[in-house]
Motif scaffolding. Structure first.
Motif, PDB file in Angstrom:
ATOM      1  N   UNK A  85     -15.199  65.517 -81.685  1.00  7.93           N
ATOM      2  CA  UNK A  85     -13.756  65.418 -81.476  1.00  7.93           C
ATOM      3  C   UNK A  85     -13.522  65.005 -80.027  1.00  7.93           C
ATOM      4  N   UNK A  86     -12.811  63.908 -79.843  1.00 14.19           N
ATOM      5  CA  UNK A  86     -12.529  63.412 -78.497  1.00 14.19           C
ATOM      6  C   UNK A  86     -11.026  63.460 -78.217  1.00 14.19           C
ATOM      7  N   UNK A  87     -10.664  63.072 -77.016  1.00 16.03           N
ATOM      8  CA  UNK A  87      -9.253  63.052 -76.638  1.00 16.03           C
ATOM      9  C   UNK A  87      -8.440  62.084 -77.502  1.00 16.03           C
ATOM     10  N   UNK A  88      -9.101  61.097 -78.081  1.00 14.41           N
ATOM     11  CA  UNK A  88      -8.371  60.068 -78.827  1.00 14.41           C
ATOM     12  C   UNK A  88      -8.552  60.153 -80.336  1.00 14.41           C
ATOM     13  N   UNK A  89      -9.535  60.930 -80.804  1.00  4.73           N
ATOM     14  CA  UNK A  89      -9.755  60.984 -82.245  1.00  4.73           C
ATOM     15  C   UNK A  89     -11.086  61.614 -82.581  1.00  4.73           C
TER      16      UNK A  89
END
Length: 321
Positions: A247-251
Motif C-alpha cells: 500500500x503506497x501513498x497513491x494506491x
C-alpha cells in the motif's frame, strides 16, 4: 568454460537444479555428494560426475574452490564449516540453519578465511521483484505505507514422485512453513523496508497433513523504517499463491511472484507495470550468476551469512526483540 572445481553436497531437487544450471553456465569440473546412492544415480543422467556418499571424503579428495550446500537444513552449518576449513567459497541453500547454534562460529570462519559466502534468496532475482524494488526506491507510486505477503502451496504436490512426509519440510529438524517459506519472505521484506525491529508470530498445526512441523503461520513485523508488514504462510493451498502487496501513498502495488507480474491500482484505474518471463528457473540462473561473479571479483553477495543469521533470528522467535 567455467574452470572452478565445484562440489555439490546434496542432490535432491534444489541440488539437482543447481547442477543443471551450473552445466548450462559452462561448469565442467563438478563432483556430487549425497548419502543416497539412488539420488546420485538420478543426477548422473546429466553427466559423468565423480560421486561420493560421504561429504567429508568428497571435500578432502576434491579440494574444491566452490561448494554448494544443499543437504538437509540441520546439516548446513556443519557442512559449510568443513568446506570453509578446506578453503572453499560456500553457497548455502536457505535457511542458513535450523537453529542459531554454530552460526556465529561459521560467520567468524568465513571472515577468517576471506571466502565469498552466500545464502540462497532466489526470489530477489525474480525480474518482477527487481522492478518492484526499483519502483519503491524511486517513489514512483509514492512512499510505501504498509505491506502484506501471502505465500501458500500444497506440500504433498510440491515434488513429483517424492513423499512429502519424507522431505525436510515435514520434520522438526529445520522444517515447517516458517523456516521453509518464511526465510524467503523475511529476507526480501528486509531488503525492501529495512531491518525487522519487532514482531510477533503464530504457528498452526491443523493435523491435516499429519506432519511434525507447522502447516500454517501468521507473522507481523515492524521495520526500522517504521513500516508494518504482515505475512500469511501455509502448506495447504491447493491453488498455489505468492503475492506481495504494498500500500503506497497513491494506491496499491501488487507483485504476483508466481506470474512475475507487477500491477498498480487506485480508486480509478488498474494497470500492468511489468510482466516478465514466467519460467521460474530464470531467477535461479540469475542467482547463480550473481554468486559466481561475487566469487570471481571478490564482491559482497546479496545475502551474506550475517544477513541470513538475522533472518533466522527473526524466524526463531515468537516475539522479535
Amino acid at each position: 568454460m567455467m574452470k572452478s572445481r565445484i562440489v555439490i553436497i546434496g542432490v535432491g531437487s534444489i541440488g539437482t537444479r543447481h547442477l543443471r544450471n551450473l552445466l548450462a553456465l559452462g561448469a565442467s569440473d563438478i563432483a556430487l555428494s549425497d548419502p543416497s546412492r539412488e539420488k546420485l544415480r538420478a543426477a548422473s543422467r546429466f553427466g559423468n560426475f565423480r560421486a561420493y556418499t560421504d561429504e567429508r571424503r568428497a571435500l578432502a579428495v576434491e579440494k574444491p574452490e566452490i561448494v554448494f550446500v544443499c543437504n538437509p537444513t540441520d546439516a548446513h552449518v556443519r557442512t559449510a564449516l568443513y568446506a570453509l576449513r578446506k578453503g572453499a567459497h560456500v553457497f548455502i541453500e536457505k535457511p542458513i540453519s535450523h537453529s542459531l547454534a554454530g552460526v556465529d562460529a561459521l560467520i567468524r570462519e568465513a571472515r577468517k578465511k576471506k571466502r565469498t559466502c552466500m545464502v540462497a534468496c532466489n526470489f530477489r532475482f525474480r525480474s518482477g521483484f527487481q522492478r518492484l524494488e526499483q519502483a519503491l526506491r524511486k517513489r514512483m507510486f509514492g512512499a510505501p505505507l504498509f505491506a502484506r505477503v501471502t505465500l501458500g502451496y500444497f506440500l504433498p504436490a510440491a515434488r513429483a514422485g517424492v513423499s512429502y512426509a519424507k522431505t525436510y519440510a515435514a520434520t522438526l529438524q529445520g522444517g515447517g512453513v516458517v523456516l521453509d517459506s518464511g526465510s524467503h519472505v523475511a529476507d526480501y521484506l528486509t531488503a525492501l523496508f529495512g531491518k525487522i525491529e519487532t514482531g510477533a508470530m503464530l504457528k498452526g498445526k491443523t493435523r491435516f497433513l499429519k506432519m511434525q512441523s507447522e502447516e500454517t503461520a501468521a507473522l507481523v513485523f515492524r521495520h526500522e523504517s517504521g513500516l508494518v508488514s504482515s505475512v500469511a504462510l501455509d502448506y495447504l493451498s491447493r491453488r498455489p499463491a505468492h503475492r506481495l502487496e504494498v500500500v503506497t501513498e497513491r494506491g496499491l502495488l501488487t507483485l504476483d511472484i508466481r506470474r512475475n507480474a507487477l500491477t498498480f491500482e487506485d480508486e480509478k484505474v488498474r494497470k500492468t507495470v511489468y510482466a516478465g518471463e514466467r519460467d521460474p528457473n530464470a531467477m535461479f540462473l540469475a542467482e547463480l550468476k550473481h554468486f559466481l561473479a561475487c566469487v570471481k571479483h571478490k564482491r559482497k553477495p546479496i545475502q551474506t551469512f550475517a544477513d541470513a543469521r538475522e533472518v533466522l533470528r527473526v524466524l526463531l522467535s515468537n516475539h522479535v526483540k
